[in-house]
Write a protein that holds these residues in place. Structure first.
Motif, mmCIF file in Angstrom:
data_model
loop_
_atom_site.group_PDB
_atom_site.id
_atom_site.type_symbol
_atom_site.label_atom_id
_atom_site.label_comp_id
_atom_site.label_asym_id
_atom_site.label_seq_id
_atom_site.Cartn_x
_atom_site.Cartn_y
_atom_site.Cartn_z
ATOM 1 N N GLU B 64 0.855 -1.167 0.000
ATOM 2 C CA GLU B 64 0.000 0.000 0.000
ATOM 3 C C GLU B 64 0.898 1.227 0.000
ATOM 4 N N ARG B 65 0.565 2.183 -0.865
ATOM 5 C CA ARG B 65 1.451 3.336 -1.050
ATOM 6 C C ARG B 65 1.721 4.024 0.284
ATOM 7 N N GLY B 66 2.991 4.239 0.596
ATOM 8 C CA GLY B 66 3.365 4.921 1.828
ATOM 9 C C GLY B 66 3.450 4.011 3.039
ATOM 10 N N THR B 67 3.163 2.724 2.868
ATOM 11 C CA THR B 67 3.243 1.803 4.013
ATOM 12 C C THR B 67 3.996 0.535 3.610
ATOM 13 N N GLN B 283 9.746 11.257 6.964
ATOM 14 C CA GLN B 283 9.301 9.980 7.537
ATOM 15 C C GLN B 283 10.530 9.181 7.941
ATOM 16 N N GLU B 284 10.360 8.369 8.989
ATOM 17 C CA GLU B 284 11.489 7.534 9.382
ATOM 18 C C GLU B 284 11.755 6.507 8.292
ATOM 19 N N ILE B 516 5.656 9.502 0.945
ATOM 20 C CA ILE B 516 7.009 8.933 1.007
ATOM 21 C C ILE B 516 6.878 7.421 1.059
ATOM 22 N N ASP B 517 7.643 6.761 0.210
ATOM 23 C CA ASP B 517 7.623 5.313 0.168
ATOM 24 C C ASP B 517 8.646 4.794 1.187
ATOM 25 N N PRO B 518 8.220 3.951 2.126
ATOM 26 C CA PRO B 518 9.182 3.490 3.139
ATOM 27 C C PRO B 518 10.356 2.735 2.525
ATOM 28 N N PHE B 524 4.258 7.391 -8.392
ATOM 29 C CA PHE B 524 3.519 8.577 -8.811
ATOM 30 C C PHE B 524 2.060 8.307 -9.151
ATOM 31 N N TYR B 525 1.649 7.043 -9.088
ATOM 32 C CA TYR B 525 0.237 6.759 -9.269
ATOM 33 C C TYR B 525 -0.470 7.211 -7.993
ATOM 34 N N GLY B 526 -1.547 7.956 -8.150
ATOM 35 C CA GLY B 526 -2.244 8.463 -6.962
ATOM 36 C C GLY B 526 -1.852 9.901 -6.644
#
Lengths: 337, 531
Positions: B64-67, B283-284, B516-518, B524-526
């Motif tokens: 999931e984007r960002g997680t 983000q960490e 931010i992608d962990p 860039f989708y979304g």
């Protein structure tokens, strides 16, 4: 003249062999294992490591690797990049036009501005113009390219907004293919209104940055060459004959001073290539400079040795041309020895 | 051919613009480098994944984007057999591959594509295995050749993976870039045309963007895939402007020449946060920087020495100086963004007096040692040399004299893998958000012999927990096992867990919904742009 040409050409052979050895050897002198670098912290197990070394031919004795490389060179094959897996020659040919375009613009810029400044400074020796321009030339010569580039970007691009920050064209407004790789030509060919002006616009800052050192050198060399010539008897005679100052400077003095200046310009080719590495990095200019730096840091042996060889060959050819031009301009050089 | 691609893409772009009745929305991303190529299974660099897998392709499952949460993608659902060795994926129907100038798909995505994408990497005799160099490093390093016994098409919309042993992190592995799904039909066509490598050079995927053109070291152009199964992207055109220098990227962002930039210079962060046009996201990171003790060498065989040296280091000072505040002290070997992170674990306090006493108790009165410091900047450690100097000074206060050692990066990795060090600074960035990807890879017994386990630490009770966690698919059970493992880790102290870095991403204010992608990627989708 023909004999002179043949002699010069024959001398290229041992030089070329020497260059292949240096290009091959240099990257191998730097410690570092390309396979380990490819795998990073993740690591690679010894069996797989050995397998890859074999695949790339790095497990063979050095002299055999060199022979393979040399035979490849003779056949026009410089191998494939370890990183992109693409032929080194193709990579070079894709990137070289960008470096060529930038270098040509920089040298033209340096000559067009540096030469007149040098001449005027010599003629007006000791005046405020002389002191100021030569002061600037010294500063320009000592300016770290990186710092100079960023400084210009901050002033002209970010603050004043008159030049683009980096790149070769406005990516949102223009899109065209690059059949020649020379942006000015490609933009003109694209037929899109404003594309050429845009390409030119993008060239301004990198040209100035890359051209600064050659400009400084040319200005200073022209000045001293002119001063030498202006002190010669024939100039004094010309003056005594009442020739106009323009004729004396333009026709007699400058023509003779040019011999030295042409040498300097020839020597600047090497300087330009070295400067291109930094300039290309700053302006995101897709040329061979940046490519070489990346390849060295990844220990991409085939790219480094192939790229170095091609750059060195290019410098050799330019030197050959300069030598021949000399021979043409000044017969004494031809007959010496 | 190139002309045709050009004409076709201009035509499409123009018609899109006309259809919308407004200008196409274009997002420019100032990327830091060139991709190595466009097939993510052949390469290992993040720039390559950004340019290929994250825009052009999909995988069976994705994050999931960002997680780090796994969600269905090309597989709508999956079942795991009771013995944990058979994974059955039910594939999404009606997914179209991209139509390019070189390829017009005649059928939708199906099981053949999945089998092709994995068999190409797994089977050395597969007709496509040797194409484009035949190196599948990520597939290899995730031990896939030994893990996967068979990839079987059950029917057009069902695929089975049969494993040699149960492996719970397997699902997370399939979310990784190397597991991107290519078109078997395209490969067939190119193979028949005698140009198999076109599959890797002119990519065709099922993803949200399709490649329009790539000029090496300069620019990559994409347009939104009009038939994307999850709905067309909000932006019409996506441009990667390759800009290697961080300060120049920042100037471009300010000038509005790009919308998003990665890897800012720490020195620019302050200006970025004050700029009214910029959102400075943070983000960490999914990473950990550590100092590993070589537990095979005395006195590090004694856990009291390791504990003492843990207590002797002032972590906060390191965070302040080396990370300039852009980091968080680490107490566990996994970052807090990963599930099963055990927050109850207590870190060693900074206590030189106690450290000295503990060293004395272990019989260590005067110790001469070394600290290996990396020669390069890494996401988990911006300045290893400085970090080593701080540790050196801290240890000196408890009577330990340490010499700082450094090698060229490749050499450093190799020698530390072989265990030539006494203590070594290193770190890790996660690939798939599974705790196993940190714990087993970096601290398991299997990795203790000349592999990623730089502490060369093999502790049976700890390793048993990790193996047990690998063998069960029950997340609650796995969580419990990993939490327990972290307690043992802290007590045994094979590492000083130094820090998790904070990742900064400056984006322009008009950019909406960028996350931010962990994993350090750029998706860039979304993402949308306000007009």
């Amino acid at each position: 003249m023909f004999q002179f040409f043949l002699k010069r050409l024959a001398m290229l052979v041992p030089t070329f062999i020497g260059v292949t050895m240096i290009a091959f050897g240099l990257i191998r002198l730097i410690p570092g294992d390309p396979i380990e670098l490819l795998s990073g912290e993740r690591g690679i197990d010894p069996a797989r490591h050995a397998e890859l070394m074999k695949q790339f031919g790095f497990d063979r004795p050095l002299y055999q690797q060199y022979i393979d490389f040399f035979v490849g060179v003779l056949q026009g094959d410089l191998g494939n990049s370890i990183v992109t897996k693409k032929p080194v020659v193709a990579e070079f040919l894709t990137l070289f036009p960008a470096t060529l375009e930038l270098s040509l613009c920089a040298i033209i810029f340096a000559v067009v501005i540096g030469l007149p400044i040098g001449v005027i400074a010599a003629v007006r020796r000791g005046t405020a113009f002389d002191h100021t321009t030569m002061g600037f030339a010294l500063t320009g010569y000592s300016m770290p390219i990186f710092w100079w580039g960023i400084l210009l970007i901050m002033l002209f691009s970010t603050q004043l907004g008159v030049t683009p920050v980096s790149g070769r064209s406005d990516l949102i407004r223009f899109y065209y293919e690059n059949p020649t790789g020379i942006m000015l030509i490609d933009a003109a060919l694209s037929g899109q209104k404003g594309a050429f002006a845009d390409a030119l616009h993008h060239l301004v800052l990198p040209t100035v940055v890359l051209g600064t050192i050659p400009l400084a050198v040319i200005a200073r060399q022209t000045r001293s060459a002119m001063l030498n010539v202006l002190g010669e008897d024939y100039v004094r005679t010309a003056r005594a004959k009442g020739l106009s100052p323009y004729r004396i400077i333009g026709l007699h003095a400058l023509r003779n001073a040019l011999i030295t200046v042409v040498t300097v310009i020839g020597l600047q080719v090497g300087v330009l290539l070295a400067g291109a590495i930094l300039t290309e990095t700053i302006f995101a200019w897709p040329g061979i400079g940046k490519w070489m730096v990346d390849s060295i840091s990844r220990r991409d042996y085939p790219s480094v040795q192939g790229g170095l060889l091609m750059i060195a060959s290019l410098v050799m050819v330019v030197n050959l041309i300069v030598d021949l031009l000399y021979g043409l301009i000044n017969p004494r050089i031809r007959h010496a020895r | 051919m190139k002309r045709a691609i050009l004409a076709a893409s201009i035509g499409i772009l123009a018609s899109l613009a006309l259809a919308n009745g407004s200008e196409a929305k274009t997002l420019v991303y100032c990327s830091e480098g060139s991709p190595e190529g466009f097939n993510p299974s052949l390469y290992t660099a993040g720039t390559t994944f950004d340019a290929s897998s994250r825009q052009i392709y999909n995988r069976l499952v994705e994050f999931e984007r960002g997680t780090t949460k796994i969600i269905p993608a090309l597989a709508e659902s999956w079942d795991v057999s009771d013995d944990g060795t058979t994974y059955t994926f039910h594939l999404r129907k009606g997914v179209k591959f991209q139509t390019t100038s070189a390829f017009t798909p005649t059928r939708d995505f199906n099981a053949d594509d999945v089998v092709f994408s994995f068999e190409r990497q797994r089977d050395p005799n597969h007709p496509y295995h040797q194409v484009s160099g035949g190196q599948y490093e990520y597939f290899q390093s995730m031990d896939m050749p030994n893990l996967i016994k068979e990839v079987k098409k059950v029917d057009d919309h069902t695929v089975q993976f049969i494993l040699n042993q149960p492996e719970a992190p397997f699902i997370a592995n399939l979310g990784m870039d190397f597991a991107s799904i290519m078109s078997a039909e395209y490969a067939d066509q190119m193979s028949k045309a005698g140009t198999p490598d076109q599959v890797d050079l002119n990519p065709v995927g099922t993803g949200p963007f399709q490649l329009v053109a790539y000029q090496k070291d300069a620019v990559i152009r994409y347009k939104a895939n009009p038939d994307y199964w999850a709905g067309k992207a909000a932006i019409d055109d996506l441009i990667f402007a390759i800009t290697p220098d961080a300060s120049v990227r920042w100037q471009k962002l300010q000038a509005g020449e790009c919308h998003v930039m990665p890897y800012p210079n720490p020195a620019d962060l302050d200006a970025m946060s004050k700029n009214a046009d910029i959102n400075l996201l943070q983000q960490e990171g999914l990473n950990v920087g550590y100092l590993a003790f070589n537990t095979e060498k005395a006195p590090y065989t004694d856990k009291r020495v390791r504990q003492a040296l843990n207590m002797a280091v002032n972590k906060q000072a390191i965070i302040d100086v080396v990370f300039q505040g852009a980091g968080k002290a680490a107490k566990n070997p996994i970052p807090p963004t990963i599930w099963s992170y055990n927050d109850a674990v207590q870190d060693y306090p900074y206590d030189p007096a106690k450290a000295k006493a503990l060293l004395a108790e272990a019989g260590v009165t005067s110790l001469k040692t070394n600290i290996w410091a990396m020669p390069v900047q890494r996401p988990y450690n911006p300045n290893a040399r400085r970090m080593a100097e701080l540790v050196q000074a801290d240890w000196a206060k408890v009577g330990v004299e340490a010499e700082i050692v450094s090698f060229e990066w490749g050499e450093y990795l190799k020698r530390s893998k072989l265990g030539e060090h006494e203590t070594v600074l290193l770190g890790w960035t996660g690939d798939n958000g599974d705790p196993d990807n940190f714990l087993y890879v970096l601290l398991g017994c299997e990795a203790a012999k000349d592999s990623a386990n730089r502490a060369r630490w093999c502790h049976k009770p700890f390793d048993d927990l990790l193996v047990a966690a690998k063998r069960t698919a029950d997340v609650a059970e796995r969580t419990r096992l990993y939490e327990e493992a972290q307690v043992i880790f802290k007590d045994e102290a094979p590492w000083i867990t130094v820090a998790h870095s904070v990742v900064f991403k400056p984006v322009r204010k008009e950019v909406k919904n960028f996350k931010i992608d962990p994993f350090g990627g750029h998706v860039f989708y979304g993402v949308d742009i306000a007009e």
